[in-house]
Write a protein that holds these residues in place. Structure first.
Motif, PDB file in Angstrom:
ATOM      1  N   VAL A  74       0.831  -1.203   0.000  1.00 25.45           N
ATOM      2  CA  VAL A  74       0.000   0.000   0.000  1.00 25.45           C
ATOM      3  C   VAL A  74       0.866   1.255   0.000  1.00 25.45           C
ATOM      4  CG1 VAL A  74      -1.851   1.268   1.156  1.00 25.45           C
ATOM      5  CG2 VAL A  74      -1.774  -1.240   1.300  1.00 25.45           C
ATOM      6  N   TRP A  75       0.551   2.143  -0.957  1.00 26.65           N
ATOM      7  CA  TRP A  75       1.057   3.518  -0.905  1.00 26.65           C
ATOM      8  C   TRP A  75      -0.027   4.323  -0.202  1.00 26.65           C
ATOM      9  CZ3 TRP A  75       5.514   6.141  -2.001  1.00 26.65           C
ATOM     10  CH2 TRP A  75       5.433   7.526  -1.952  1.00 26.65           C
ATOM     11  N   GLU A  76       0.247   4.729   1.038  1.00 25.67           N
ATOM     12  CA  GLU A  76      -0.768   5.364   1.857  1.00 25.67           C
ATOM     13  C   GLU A  76      -0.780   6.874   1.648  1.00 25.67           C
ATOM     14  OE1 GLU A  76      -2.430   4.981   6.428  1.00 25.67           O
ATOM     15  OE2 GLU A  76      -0.677   3.850   5.783  1.00 25.67           O
ATOM     16  N   ARG A  77      -1.964   7.405   1.426  1.00 18.86           N
ATOM     17  CA  ARG A  77      -2.155   8.845   1.239  1.00 18.86           C
ATOM     18  C   ARG A  77      -1.558   9.607   2.418  1.00 18.86           C
ATOM     19  NH1 ARG A  77      -8.255  11.201   1.733  1.00 18.86           N
ATOM     20  NH2 ARG A  77      -7.995   9.976   3.632  1.00 18.86           N
ATOM     21  N   GLY A  78      -0.609  10.486   2.121  1.00 19.19           N
ATOM     22  CA  GLY A  78      -0.018  11.317   3.165  1.00 19.19           C
ATOM     23  C   GLY A  78       1.069  10.645   3.975  1.00 19.19           C
ATOM     24  N   ALA A  79       1.352   9.370   3.715  1.00 17.84           N
ATOM     25  CA  ALA A  79       2.369   8.655   4.499  1.00 17.84           C
ATOM     26  C   ALA A  79       3.353   7.881   3.635  1.00 17.84           C
ATOM     27  CB  ALA A  79       1.705   7.704   5.491  1.00 17.84           C
ATOM     28  N   GLY A  80       2.976   7.540   2.393  1.00 16.17           N
ATOM     29  CA  GLY A  80       3.871   6.799   1.507  1.00 16.17           C
ATOM     30  C   GLY A  80       3.772   5.306   1.730  1.00 16.17           C
ATOM     31  N   LEU A  81       4.798   4.579   1.277  1.00 10.95           N
ATOM     32  CA  LEU A  81       4.814   3.127   1.466  1.00 10.95           C
ATOM     33  C   LEU A  81       4.837   2.809   2.958  1.00 10.95           C
ATOM     34  CD1 LEU A  81       7.375   1.995  -1.264  1.00 10.95           C
ATOM     35  CD2 LEU A  81       4.889   1.646  -1.286  1.00 10.95           C
ATOM     36  N   THR A  82       3.995   1.873   3.371  1.00  6.45           N
ATOM     37  CA  THR A  82       3.876   1.552   4.781  1.00  6.45           C
ATOM     38  C   THR A  82       3.977   0.042   4.983  1.00  6.45           C
ATOM     39  OG1 THR A  82       2.488   1.849   6.752  1.00  6.45           O
ATOM     40  CG2 THR A  82       1.354   1.467   4.680  1.00  6.45           C
ATOM     41  N   GLN A  83       4.380  -0.346   6.187  1.00  7.25           N
ATOM     42  CA  GLN A  83       4.493  -1.769   6.499  1.00  7.25           C
ATOM     43  C   GLN A  83       3.138  -2.463   6.488  1.00  7.25           C
ATOM     44  OE1 GLN A  83       7.449  -3.816   7.355  1.00  7.25           O
ATOM     45  NE2 GLN A  83       8.057  -2.150   6.018  1.00  7.25           N
ATOM     46  N   ALA A  84       2.089  -1.703   6.809  1.00 11.46           N
ATOM     47  CA  ALA A  84       0.747  -2.280   6.816  1.00 11.46           C
ATOM     48  C   ALA A  84      -0.277  -1.162   6.752  1.00 11.46           C
ATOM     49  CB  ALA A  84       0.521  -3.117   8.071  1.00 11.46           C
ATOM     50  N   CYS A  85      -1.436  -1.461   6.180  1.00 16.10           N
ATOM     51  CA  CYS A  85      -2.538  -0.516   6.128  1.00 16.10           C
ATOM     52  C   CYS A  85      -3.826  -1.296   6.317  1.00 16.10           C
ATOM     53  CB  CYS A  85      -2.553   0.229   4.787  1.00 16.10           C
ATOM     54  SG  CYS A  85      -3.934   1.379   4.603  1.00 16.10           S
ATOM     55  N   GLY A  86      -4.476  -1.110   7.468  1.00 11.78           N
ATOM     56  CA  GLY A  86      -5.669  -1.868   7.778  1.00 11.78           C
ATOM     57  C   GLY A  86      -6.825  -1.569   6.848  1.00 11.78           C
ATOM     58  N   THR A  87      -7.061  -0.279   6.563  1.00 14.82           N
ATOM     59  CA  THR A  87      -8.152   0.058   5.654  1.00 14.82           C
ATOM     60  C   THR A  87      -7.832  -0.408   4.237  1.00 14.82           C
ATOM     61  OG1 THR A  87      -7.279   2.304   5.331  1.00 14.82           O
ATOM     62  CG2 THR A  87      -8.998   2.004   7.018  1.00 14.82           C
ATOM     63  N   GLY A  88      -6.549  -0.402   3.864  1.00 18.13           N
ATOM     64  CA  GLY A  88      -6.161  -0.920   2.551  1.00 18.13           C
ATOM     65  C   GLY A  88      -6.439  -2.402   2.430  1.00 18.13           C
ATOM     66  N   ALA A  89      -6.151  -3.153   3.499  1.00 16.55           N
ATOM     67  CA  ALA A  89      -6.452  -4.582   3.501  1.00 16.55           C
ATOM     68  C   ALA A  89      -7.950  -4.814   3.379  1.00 16.55           C
ATOM     69  CB  ALA A  89      -5.912  -5.228   4.780  1.00 16.55           C
ATOM     70  N   CYS A  90      -8.748  -3.996   4.093  1.00 10.11           N
ATOM     71  CA  CYS A  90     -10.205  -4.107   4.009  1.00 10.11           C
ATOM     72  C   CYS A  90     -10.699  -3.813   2.596  1.00 10.11           C
ATOM     73  CB  CYS A  90     -10.867  -3.151   4.994  1.00 10.11           C
ATOM     74  SG  CYS A  90     -10.651  -3.577   6.735  1.00 10.11           S
ATOM     75  N   ALA A  91     -10.253  -2.701   2.030  1.00  9.97           N
ATOM     76  CA  ALA A  91     -10.703  -2.306   0.695  1.00  9.97           C
ATOM     77  C   ALA A  91     -10.309  -3.339  -0.350  1.00  9.97           C
ATOM     78  CB  ALA A  91     -10.126  -0.937   0.337  1.00  9.97           C
ATOM     79  N   THR A  92      -9.096  -3.867  -0.243  1.00 10.01           N
ATOM     80  CA  THR A  92      -8.611  -4.849  -1.214  1.00 10.01           C
ATOM     81  C   THR A  92      -9.391  -6.155  -1.118  1.00 10.01           C
ATOM     82  OG1 THR A  92      -6.405  -3.855  -1.192  1.00 10.01           O
ATOM     83  CG2 THR A  92      -6.573  -6.145  -1.949  1.00 10.01           C
ATOM     84  N   ALA A  93      -9.620  -6.630   0.102  1.00 10.18           N
ATOM     85  CA  ALA A  93     -10.391  -7.860   0.277  1.00 10.18           C
ATOM     86  C   ALA A  93     -11.812  -7.694  -0.251  1.00 10.18           C
ATOM     87  CB  ALA A  93     -10.411  -8.260   1.748  1.00 10.18           C
ATOM     88  N   VAL A  94     -12.432  -6.554   0.040  1.00  9.77           N
ATOM     89  CA  VAL A  94     -13.788  -6.296  -0.437  1.00  9.77           C
ATOM     90  C   VAL A  94     -13.830  -6.290  -1.965  1.00  9.77           C
ATOM     91  CG1 VAL A  94     -15.545  -4.486  -0.634  1.00  9.77           C
ATOM     92  CG2 VAL A  94     -14.634  -5.103   1.608  1.00  9.77           C
ATOM     93  N   ALA A  95     -12.869  -5.590  -2.592  1.00  9.93           N
ATOM     94  CA  ALA A  95     -12.834  -5.536  -4.053  1.00  9.93           C
ATOM     95  C   ALA A  95     -12.634  -6.924  -4.651  1.00  9.93           C
ATOM     96  CB  ALA A  95     -11.729  -4.583  -4.518  1.00  9.93           C
ATOM     97  N   ALA A  96     -11.769  -7.731  -4.028  1.00 11.55           N
ATOM     98  CA  ALA A  96     -11.502  -9.086  -4.532  1.00 11.55           C
ATOM     99  C   ALA A  96     -12.738  -9.974  -4.391  1.00 11.55           C
ATOM    100  CB  ALA A  96     -10.319  -9.694  -3.792  1.00 11.55           C
ATOM    101  N   ILE A  97     -13.416  -9.898  -3.246  1.00 14.82           N
ATOM    102  CA  ILE A  97     -14.628 -10.688  -3.035  1.00 14.82           C
ATOM    103  C   ILE A  97     -15.718 -10.229  -3.998  1.00 14.82           C
ATOM    104  CG2 ILE A  97     -16.467 -11.200  -1.384  1.00 14.82           C
ATOM    105  CD1 ILE A  97     -14.281 -10.949   0.835  1.00 14.82           C
ATOM    106  N   ARG A  98     -15.838  -8.928  -4.175  1.00 14.66           N
ATOM    107  CA  ARG A  98     -16.868  -8.369  -5.067  1.00 14.66           C
ATOM    108  C   ARG A  98     -16.671  -8.829  -6.502  1.00 14.66           C
ATOM    109  NH1 ARG A  98     -17.730  -2.111  -6.724  1.00 14.66           N
ATOM    110  NH2 ARG A  98     -19.983  -2.158  -7.102  1.00 14.66           N
ATOM    111  N   GLN A  99     -15.409  -8.983  -6.920  1.00 17.14           N
ATOM    112  CA  GLN A  99     -15.116  -9.391  -8.298  1.00 17.14           C
ATOM    113  C   GLN A  99     -15.008 -10.906  -8.460  1.00 17.14           C
ATOM    114  OE1 GLN A  99     -11.772  -7.287  -9.976  1.00 17.14           O
ATOM    115  NE2 GLN A  99     -12.610  -5.267  -9.501  1.00 17.14           N
ATOM    116  N   GLY A 100     -15.239 -11.648  -7.387  1.00 22.06           N
ATOM    117  CA  GLY A 100     -15.167 -13.100  -7.472  1.00 22.06           C
ATOM    118  C   GLY A 100     -13.756 -13.652  -7.495  1.00 22.06           C
ATOM    119  N   LEU A 101     -12.776 -12.821  -7.110  1.00 27.11           N
ATOM    120  CA  LEU A 101     -11.380 -13.248  -7.079  1.00 27.11           C
ATOM    121  C   LEU A 101     -11.034 -13.935  -5.763  1.00 27.11           C
ATOM    122  CD1 LEU A 101      -9.765 -10.021  -8.596  1.00 27.11           C
ATOM    123  CD2 LEU A 101     -10.320 -12.158  -9.788  1.00 27.11           C
ATOM    124  N   ALA A 102     -11.859 -13.733  -4.744  1.00 29.46           N
ATOM    125  CA  ALA A 102     -11.599 -14.300  -3.421  1.00 29.46           C
ATOM    126  C   ALA A 102     -12.920 -14.540  -2.717  1.00 29.46           C
ATOM    127  CB  ALA A 102     -10.718 -13.359  -2.602  1.00 29.46           C
TER     128      ALA A 102
END
Length: 266
Positions: free
Chosen positions: A196-224
């Protein structure tokens, strides 16, 4: 003098200030000074815990560049550990329910939003598979999980120039509030690798909202299918979501040290 704790969620680190006993004035310059890793305390985000008339506590979130943002999943997991109990938290993204679980917490992150003006985008378009992209990246998806995210599912994450493309996309005029940029690789139907390239922070070791958004997008598209393990550079988060429901995020939170500071000196 106010009490604070240095904490992190999978390496995404925070200065958590307890402002419940008296007002703490945090401006953008002061947030930047505290977050500076050479002349301040150092953190990705500054978290101000305060009183609330709607929940157990309130939480304000400032990125390392001083900008105030709506949500931070990793910081939310730190709050019950900081307070030593399950809590409801008032944020700019709404009310969140965070409960102690194992070595961290489980958080109800609310329901995702997919409308173009809720992301927000500069003009109307499909957010399931956006009819646009950057250089050789595939068409992305966009999701708001309290803050805005764009997600690119790529075949080989190692080959993506995340440190170059991240800021280019974050500041694109298509995103009037800027954007968090997620580069993801599907490893299996229940395992995703994420940077995740985090808005206002750059590359980060982890991003909880990024993990949420990515999982949701993957489930929504049938990828996960949920629950999904999202592996970030700092470690793993478990994300579960069903269409029409709330996102549940579970993962570790770590207390590093505590202290007191006179914030007027920053």
């Amino acid at each position: 003098m106010s009490k604070f704790a240095k904490m992190h969620g999978l390496g995404n680190d925070f200065v958590v200030i307890d402002g419940r006993e008296g007002p703490v004035d945090i401006s953008a310059p002061r947030a930047r000074a505290i977050a500076d890793r050479h002349t301040g305390i150092g953190c990705d985000q500054l978290i101000l815990v305060g009183t609330s008339g709607k929940a157990d506590v309130s939480m304000r979130i400032f990125n390392a560049d001083g900008s105030e943002v709506e949500a931070c999943g990793n910081a939310t997991r730190c709050i019950p550990l900081f307070l030593g109990r399950d809590v409801t938290i008032e944020t700019k993204a709404g009310l969140l329910d965070a409960r102690l679980a194992g070595d961290g917490a489980s958080v109800d992150m609310g329901a995702p939003r997919f409308e173009w003006d809720a992301i927000p985008l500069a003009y109307a378009m499909d957010t399931y598979s956006m009819p646009t992209s950057w250089e050789d990246l595939p068409a992305p998806a966009a999701v708001n999980v309290g803050n805005p995210h764009v997600i690119f599912f790529v075949d080989d994450l190692v080959s993506v120039e995340t440190d170059r493309l991240g800021p280019l996309i974050e500041h694109d005029p298509l995103f009037p509030a800027r954007i968090n940029v997620n580069f993801a690789q599907i490893l299996s139907d229940q395992h995703i690798r994420l940077i995740v390239w985090e808005r206002g922070a750059g590359l980060t070791q982890a991003c909880g909202t990024g993990a949420c958004a990515t999982a949701v997008a993957a489930i929504r598209q049938g990828l996960a299918t949920g629950p999904v393990t999202v592996s970030l550079p700092g470690g793993d988060l478990e994300i579960d979501w069903r269409a029409g429901g709330h996102i549940q995020m579970t993962g570790p939170a770590t207390f590093v040290f505590s202290g007191e500071a006179d914030w007027e000196r920053f």
